[in-house]
Design a protein around this motif. Structure first.
Motif, mmCIF file in Angstrom:
data_model
loop_
_atom_site.group_PDB
_atom_site.id
_atom_site.type_symbol
_atom_site.label_atom_id
_atom_site.label_comp_id
_atom_site.label_asym_id
_atom_site.label_seq_id
_atom_site.Cartn_x
_atom_site.Cartn_y
_atom_site.Cartn_z
ATOM 1 N N ALA A 169 46.119 51.018 29.383
ATOM 2 C CA ALA A 169 45.018 51.033 28.415
ATOM 3 C C ALA A 169 45.514 51.426 27.028
ATOM 4 N N ALA A 170 46.515 52.312 26.974
ATOM 5 C CA ALA A 170 47.018 52.792 25.685
ATOM 6 C C ALA A 170 48.199 51.953 25.186
ATOM 7 N N ARG A 171 48.456 50.866 25.857
ATOM 8 C CA ARG A 171 49.572 49.961 25.501
ATOM 9 C C ARG A 171 50.920 50.705 25.497
ATOM 10 N N LEU A 172 51.157 51.434 26.572
ATOM 11 C CA LEU A 172 52.440 52.131 26.753
ATOM 12 C C LEU A 172 53.291 51.388 27.788
ATOM 13 N N GLY A 173 53.044 50.113 27.885
ATOM 14 C CA GLY A 173 53.747 49.269 28.848
ATOM 15 C C GLY A 173 52.926 48.010 29.011
ATOM 16 N N LEU A 174 53.605 46.908 29.363
ATOM 17 C CA LEU A 174 52.870 45.656 29.512
ATOM 18 C C LEU A 174 52.020 45.668 30.778
ATOM 19 N N ALA A 175 52.457 46.447 31.743
ATOM 20 C CA ALA A 175 51.743 46.584 33.013
ATOM 21 C C ALA A 175 52.345 47.798 33.703
ATOM 22 N N ALA A 176 51.797 48.136 34.860
ATOM 23 C CA ALA A 176 52.339 49.273 35.615
ATOM 24 C C ALA A 176 52.179 49.007 37.098
ATOM 25 N N THR A 177 53.105 49.577 37.861
ATOM 26 C CA THR A 177 52.908 49.542 39.311
ATOM 27 C C THR A 177 51.948 50.671 39.662
ATOM 28 N N ALA A 178 51.243 50.483 40.757
ATOM 29 C CA ALA A 178 50.293 51.485 41.217
ATOM 30 C C ALA A 178 50.172 51.346 42.728
ATOM 31 N N THR A 179 49.472 52.286 43.325
ATOM 32 C CA THR A 179 49.202 52.181 44.762
ATOM 33 C C THR A 179 47.742 52.525 45.005
ATOM 34 N N ASP A 180 47.208 51.987 46.086
ATOM 35 C CA ASP A 180 45.787 52.114 46.376
ATOM 36 C C ASP A 180 45.614 52.408 47.860
ATOM 37 N N THR A 181 45.095 53.602 48.151
ATOM 38 C CA THR A 181 44.858 54.008 49.535
ATOM 39 C C THR A 181 43.363 54.015 49.847
ATOM 40 N N GLY A 182 42.567 54.386 48.810
ATOM 41 C CA GLY A 182 41.120 54.375 48.993
ATOM 42 C C GLY A 182 40.405 53.881 47.745
ATOM 43 N N GLY A 183 41.198 53.444 46.769
ATOM 44 C CA GLY A 183 40.619 52.985 45.499
ATOM 45 C C GLY A 183 41.490 53.335 44.313
ATOM 46 N N SER A 184 42.684 53.862 44.611
ATOM 47 C CA SER A 184 43.562 54.447 43.589
ATOM 48 C C SER A 184 44.110 53.467 42.566
ATOM 49 N N ILE A 185 43.924 52.160 42.766
ATOM 50 C CA ILE A 185 44.261 51.193 41.713
ATOM 51 C C ILE A 185 42.982 50.778 40.982
ATOM 52 N N ARG A 186 41.955 50.470 41.761
ATOM 53 C CA ARG A 186 40.759 49.859 41.182
ATOM 54 C C ARG A 186 39.901 50.852 40.403
ATOM 55 N N GLN A 187 39.765 52.076 40.921
ATOM 56 C CA GLN A 187 38.935 53.069 40.233
ATOM 57 C C GLN A 187 39.530 53.456 38.874
ATOM 58 N N PRO A 188 40.820 53.788 38.790
ATOM 59 C CA PRO A 188 41.378 54.096 37.471
ATOM 60 C C PRO A 188 41.341 52.902 36.523
ATOM 61 N N ALA A 189 41.495 51.683 37.058
ATOM 62 C CA ALA A 189 41.403 50.495 36.201
ATOM 63 C C ALA A 189 39.997 50.408 35.615
ATOM 64 N N ALA A 190 38.997 50.644 36.449
ATOM 65 C CA ALA A 190 37.607 50.565 35.982
ATOM 66 C C ALA A 190 37.342 51.603 34.901
ATOM 67 N N LEU A 191 37.939 52.796 35.053
ATOM 68 C CA LEU A 191 37.672 53.890 34.117
ATOM 69 C C LEU A 191 38.448 53.769 32.804
ATOM 70 N N THR A 192 39.351 52.788 32.732
ATOM 71 C CA THR A 192 40.177 52.652 31.524
ATOM 72 C C THR A 192 40.102 51.260 30.911
#
Lengths: 495, 493
Positions: A169-192
């Protein structure tokens, strides 16, 4: 602001095309991100920056680009969640218990990315062992959401991949790796206001990713656009003989699936996701999403996922149960931090008592309890039965539709310390996302609008198992229709 | 069925021992159960440890199909049910030599179900012992407490090595039966090539469950004696434990279910932990591993390569070679021994060969502490020696001397028997003239004995002995006998 910083405004796809067109060099691109990262301490997104490694890699990429030997992600700088083991670069899962642990090996997913030419800017903050929905359980302190309301209250970037979402969100990288066990990719994406894609369980290898809950963990990208997510996933995914649960199926070119044409697509809307106390603006946005999809030629279908209400309790049995066993290896004997004790049992107690944070300890206790003699049948077995029913709910729903549309989260980004005070409230953040993990399905969060306070909100699309192409195609149409173009003000930028 | 002889006497009457065994057998394979690390015995500490074995973050187990194949092969050898769907579970507990904090094992759904073993008891009797299950699991590492004054060290070479845990039914009722069971199980595993059965190196060890009861009563409370690592100790542990339990009960006490350790130095068992202190292992299916499944063809392919097993071989030796049950049993106890015998017996008198193999070769190896692979005398040479007797080149007595020369350390060790006989001039004297002269000499020198012999024909044996002595044993005993009788004028009896 330097002229270089403009390069950080590019999407990953644009940067890729620009490098190939020789509009700028990989070193220029990388340097502009390095400069931005260096000025972003207030966000605490990166817990370890690796600018020298990034520039060395960029130099090699420039050589390949010059030689016409560019790989799919040649010279593209990204961030890596600290859950991914990176060879020679400290990896802690943001836990004190791993101390300065530096792996001698590279996770399969990041290895895939480097082999396709991507390069690493550094390691990103996350909730300790990915346990949390606010990035506040990190041993390195909370990561702060680049987005703020007018009152300047620090907000959480979501979790556990809060560093990944904040960095993108702050443009500190073109993209990032992440992991999702119960929403850990989608929830932070939604919040940013970013795009977060959790692939089908088994799509990406778990080898070399610090385990939280093995049957639920799945790696995926957080990126600025659906197209960038598709490009990232194409490189991240693939069968790995070292992970028995990774699927032995070929990886398509996901970017090629983005045709923009979803005519005839049946979009299911699960009635059970209309939870009590959901803000009306989320309700409204959801309705808006249905309209966008219908306008694009899709058909909206009402479906039922009757066991949804049991998903969260089942998840908070299964995930802690697996974690209680997965985290037993952090015992102070072979690597990581050790606190001396009177005897071996005392050493374990001292080490694990000091090394694990409160939330991790809470989940280890819950998980240990759920697996104990006399409670196993009532908790763990029952949760597995619920899990089967939830998977069957989706199977039934997919007889009537092709993808599902839901909100990603029940609220926008919230203030620091709010969820920490009440763990149960934090767990509720996962209410729309955990079902997808329990069923092993792919899900994606797309930024769809702002709430009354000017904070981003996301909509989630859920696909069929290994139906990422269809999912991404629908997500791109949703993204285009939503036309989300807001950006956070750069209150954090120290340059 | 309990045999009366198995009962042991107490002050309140006879008692019956009930024994069940859990044998841990290390799977013969080049790599560990879930990693590619080597499994060679005796390597320097921590030189056979992969990232998986050391439980580094993010490492995942991958099943070694060689170990699966070995478990199925063993199951087939135990005439057991093969489960084409089984599940790996985690058994959770903390210990420094258990890097993951859990052992990957099989709990509710093992790879092999019920089977049976026929054990050979003294006097040629045979008894069937039931097998309850066989499952695959990881071995732990080894804690070293004697390397440093204050610290313990850990060697992870064994960490993750594949074990088969083979659980018997509580069908045994004496130390001897338990020992016979382990011997037979070990023989079967060695025949199959699935475990080397080497108890000194720890590749086979047993947890022994012992309880006692009055004949016909319900099962008594059992105690489990952990990690007994020799057949002799298994016998001692059972004898001691049964006596201890009987004494406790007869003194008005109760047996507590507990885990005990056998102390070989004192020959006794002592308490390790009670049932109350037992771990709650929190078993649950390992989410890193899919259920273990394989096809019927996979099992059939293994079944086709199964070797002849000890019981079948024993039966064949009795039927084809006319050997006694005892001799056949001795010969088949190790596949290599049986092979040695069959090689030696090829094309000649099997019974005579069996006698030589058991009476000379095995006895010699036993005395010298050698295995058949180290035998100084080769099977073919044993056969040659048997031939030298049967074609009357040498007598059985001389053959014994020749064998010793071939076997014992010295310049003749390992030489062909015919060369030794030739070189040392040990050939049997069949020239009647020479024998006659020797007989005449003895008769001439002992006129008093001649008189006695006429009255008591059995005295002829004394003359035969004298003649054999004077000819250095080389005279053909039959020829000597006939001549002595003739010269003494005694009727051939």
């Amino acid at each position: 602001m330097t002229q270089d910083s403009d390069l950080t405004r590019l999407t990953l796809a644009q940067a890729r095309d620009g490098l190939r067109a020789k509009s700028f060099s990989a070193q220029e691109l990388t340097r502009s991100f390095i400069d931005r990262v260096a000025a972003s301490d207030k966000l605490n997104a990166y817990i370890l920056a690796t600018p020298e490694l990034a520039l060395e890699a960029a130099t090699r990429s420039d050589k390949r680009l010059a030689d016409g030997d560019a790989r799919p992600l040649e010279g593209l700088p990204i961030g890596v969640k600290d859950l991914f083991c990176t060879s020679g670069v400290r990896t802690t899962a943001c836990s004190d218990i791993l101390g300065d642990f530096t792996p001698t090996y590279e996770s399969k997913v990041t290895e895939n990315l480097w082999q396709d030419g991507a390069l690493m800017l550094g390691k990103l903050n996350n909730d300790e062992f990915a346990m949390g929905s606010s990035n506040e359980t990190s041993a390195f302190g909370p990561c702060i959401n680049p987005w703020q309301t007018d009152d300047k209250t620090p907000l959480v970037p979501g979790g556990s991949s809060g560093g990944s979402s904040a960095a993108v969100a702050a443009r500190l990288g073109l993209a990032a790796t992440a992991t999702d066990t119960g929403g850990s990719i989608r929830q932070p994406a939604a919040l940013t206001g970013t795009v977060g894609l959790k692939p089908t369980y088994g799509r990406c290898s778990r080898w070399g990713i610090v385990a939280f809950a093995s049957s639920l963990d799945q790696a995926g990208p957080i990126a600025r656009t659906v197209r960038d997510s598709a490009i990232m996933l194409t490189s991240m995914a693939g069968h790995d003989a070292r992970d028995t649960t990774s699927a032995d199926i070929s990886v398509p070119d996901f970017e090629a699936a983005l045709t923009g044409d979803i005519r005839g697509l049946r979009v299911g809307v699960p009635q059970e996701y209309r939870v009590d106390a959901m803000p009306s603006e989320i309700e409204t946005l959801w309705q808006q999403g249905m309209d966008w999809m219908r306008d694009a030629g899709a058909e909206i279908v009402d479906v039922s996922l009757p066991h949804t209400k049991y998903a969260l309790p089942a998840y908070y049995i299964i995930a802690p149960a697996e974690a209680s066993s997965n985290l037993a290896r952090y015992d102070g004997v072979r690597y990581g931090a050790r606190k001396p004790g009177a005897d071996i049992d005392d050493m374990y107690a001292q080490t694990r008592g000091a090394g694990f944070g409160e939330e991790v300890q809470r989940r280890l206790l819950i998980g240990t309890y759920a697996l104990s003699a006399g409670y196993y049948d009532a908790y763990y077995l029952k949760a597995l039965q619920v899990r089967r029913l939830i998977a069957q709910d989706f199977e039934k729903a997919y007889e009537k539709c092709d993808v599902l549309l839901t909100p990603t989260t029940p609220s926008a980004a919230f203030a620091l310390d709010k969820a920490q005070a009440d763990p149960l409230e934090m767990y509720l953040n996962d209410v729309f996302t955990v079902t997808v993990n329990l069923a092993g399905l792919p899900g994606i969060s797309v930024p769809a609008g702002l709430d009354a306070n000017g904070l981003p909100l996301g909509l989630q699309l859920i696909g069929k198992a290994f139906g990422e192409e269809e999912l991404l195609r629908a997500a791109e149409v949703l993204e285009t229709a939503a036309g989300f173009s807001s950006e956070p003000t750069e209150w954090w930028n120290a340059s | 069925m309990t045999e009366k002889t198995n009962l042991i006497a107490g002050v309140t009457g006879d008692w019956e021992i009930v024994i069940g065994l859990e044998v841990h057998a290390q799977v013969t394979s080049d790599a560990k159960l879930f990693s590619g690390a080597a499994t060679t015995f005796g390597a320097e500490p921590n030189t056979q440890v992969s990232l998986v074995d050391a439980a580094m973050p993010g490492m995942l187990p991958v099943i070694n199909w060689k170990c699966v194949e070995q478990a199925v092969r063993t199951g087939l050898g135990l005439k057991a049910q093969i489960n084409r769907y089984s599940v790996f579970d985690r058994k959770n507990y903390f210990y420094p030599d258990l890097p993951q904090g859990y052992q990957i094992s099989q709990y509710l759904q093992p790879i092999v179900g019920e089977g049976e073993i026929e054990i050979d008891l003294e006097g040629g009797a045979v008894k069937t012992v039931g097998i309850e299950r066989l499952h695959l699991e990881q071995d732990a590492g080894k804690s070293l407490h004697d390397q440093h004054p204050d610290l313990s060290f850990v060697d992870l070479n064994r960490s993750g090595v594949a074990l088969m845990e083979i659980v018997s039914r509580p069908d045994m009722h004496s130390a001897g039966e338990a020992q016979a069971y382990v011997k037979k199980l070990r023989a079967i595993l060695r025949y199959l090539g699935t475990c080397d059965g080497n108890m000194e190196q720890g590749s086979m060890r047993a947890d022994v469950n012992v309880s006692v009861r009055k004949p016909g009563d319900e099962l008594g409370t059992r105690c489990e004696i952990k990690n007994v690592n020799s057949i002799r100790f298994i016998g001692q542990a059972i004898e001691h434990e049964a006596r201890r339990q009987i004494d406790v009960i007869e003194d008005g006490g109760k047996i507590n279910q507990e885990t005990r350790l056998f102390d070989p130095k004192r020959g006794e068992t002592r308490s390790m932990r009670s049932k109350e202190e037992a771990h709650d292992y929190r078993y649950f299916p390992d989410p890193d591993l899919l259920p273990l499944t394989f096809s019927a063809e996979f099992v059939d392919d293994i079944a086709r390569t199964l070797p002849e097993l000890p019981d079948d071989k024993k039966k064949r030796f009795m039927d084809d070679y006319g050997l006694s049950a005892y001799d056949a049993g001795v010969l088949v106890s190790e596949a290599e021994n049986a092979d040695f015998f069959e090689l030696a017996a090829k094309g000649r008198d099997a019974k005579a060969t069996a006698n030589m193999v058991i009476g000379s070769v095995f006895a010699g190896l036993n005395k010298a502490g050698l295995t058949i692979a180290d035998s100084p005398v080769q099977a073919e040479q044993v056969g040659q020696l048997v031939d030298l007797i049967s074609d009357q080149t040498i007598s059985s007595r001389i053959a014994k001397d020749v064998f010793d020369l071939m076997f014992d350390e010295g310049s003749d060790q390992g030489r062909d028997p015919s060369d030794i006989v030739e070189e040392k001039g040990l050939k049997q004297v069949t020239d009647t003239g020479a024998i006659e002269a020797a007989v005449d000499a003895v008769i001439a020198a002992n006129p008093d004995k001649v008189e006695q012999a006429k009255a008591k024909p059995k005295m002829a044996g004394w003359f035969v002995g004298q003649v054999m002595q004077s000819t250095g044993g080389k005279a053909n005993p039959q020829a000597v006998n006939q001549l002595v009788l003739a010269k003494l004028g005694i009727e051939d009896q």
